[in-house]
Design a protein around this motif. Sequence first.
Motif, mmCIF file in Angstrom:
data_model
loop_
_atom_site.group_PDB
_atom_site.id
_atom_site.type_symbol
_atom_site.label_atom_id
_atom_site.label_comp_id
_atom_site.label_asym_id
_atom_site.label_seq_id
_atom_site.Cartn_x
_atom_site.Cartn_y
_atom_site.Cartn_z
ATOM 1 N N VAL A 238 -8.659 14.779 -25.841
ATOM 2 C CA VAL A 238 -7.863 15.944 -25.443
ATOM 3 C C VAL A 238 -7.629 16.805 -26.678
ATOM 4 N N SER A 239 -7.961 18.084 -26.569
ATOM 5 C CA SER A 239 -7.801 18.988 -27.711
ATOM 6 C C SER A 239 -7.405 20.378 -27.243
ATOM 7 N N TRP B 190 -5.953 23.743 -23.101
ATOM 8 C CA TRP B 190 -6.018 22.323 -23.420
ATOM 9 C C TRP B 190 -7.240 21.799 -22.693
ATOM 10 N N GLN B 191 -8.088 21.098 -23.419
ATOM 11 C CA GLN B 191 -9.377 20.649 -22.904
ATOM 12 C C GLN B 191 -9.442 19.128 -22.895
ATOM 13 N N ALA B 192 -9.935 18.575 -21.798
ATOM 14 C CA ALA B 192 -10.178 17.136 -21.682
ATOM 15 C C ALA B 192 -11.685 16.915 -21.640
ATOM 16 N N VAL C 180 -13.089 19.665 -18.909
ATOM 17 C CA VAL C 180 -12.285 20.529 -18.054
ATOM 18 C C VAL C 180 -11.201 21.155 -18.932
ATOM 19 N N LYS C 181 -10.915 22.447 -18.686
ATOM 20 C CA LYS C 181 -9.932 23.180 -19.491
ATOM 21 C C LYS C 181 -8.779 23.633 -18.614
ATOM 22 N N PHE C 182 -7.594 23.667 -19.204
ATOM 23 C CA PHE C 182 -6.392 24.131 -18.519
ATOM 24 C C PHE C 182 -5.754 25.227 -19.361
ATOM 25 N N SER C 183 -5.572 26.382 -18.761
ATOM 26 C CA SER C 183 -5.074 27.568 -19.451
ATOM 27 C C SER C 183 -3.599 27.423 -19.838
ATOM 28 N N VAL C 184 -3.307 27.720 -21.106
ATOM 29 C CA VAL C 184 -1.923 27.729 -21.580
ATOM 30 C C VAL C 184 -1.189 28.910 -20.954
ATOM 31 N N ARG C 185 -1.871 30.015 -20.774
ATOM 32 C CA ARG C 185 -1.256 31.207 -20.181
ATOM 33 C C ARG C 185 -0.827 30.933 -18.734
#
Length: 143
Positions: free
Chosen positions: A87-88, A103-105, A117-122
């Motif tokens: 996770v980074s 945040w990327q897994a 898979v990425k999750f947007s901080v915004r």
Amino acid sequence: MWSPPDTYAIARIDLPGASTHGWQVRMQRRGKKYGKYFADRQWGGPKQAYLKARSWRDALMERLEDEAAGARICEKSARNSSGVVGVSKVAVAASNGSMYYFWQATWCPEPGQRRCVKFSVRRHGDRQAFRLAVEARRQGVES
């Protein structure tokens, strides 16, 4: 002319001017290079040299697979600032100059495959995007 059935990482070398005829095995794994040359003359002809080259390549690949099976699976790197393996936080610059943070897994479901898979901080906020990435990584590794 005889054509070998499997030439992955094996190349034919024919340099008549240098009296060089044989098979070259070359591959690279994790930045380390491996190679060996099998001369026709030494092994009794092109077919026999090819069979020796293929045998050496297959043994090398098996050894490298065994080494990779236990390497780097779930150990935290010194470069890991999230505290969770795989996770980074990622920053992407858009063409208009704006920065987008995710945040990327990342995980490997099978050798040679990678999932991300990425999750947007915004969209989710920093903490929730991180939690979603951790959960996605956990589910990806378990499935």
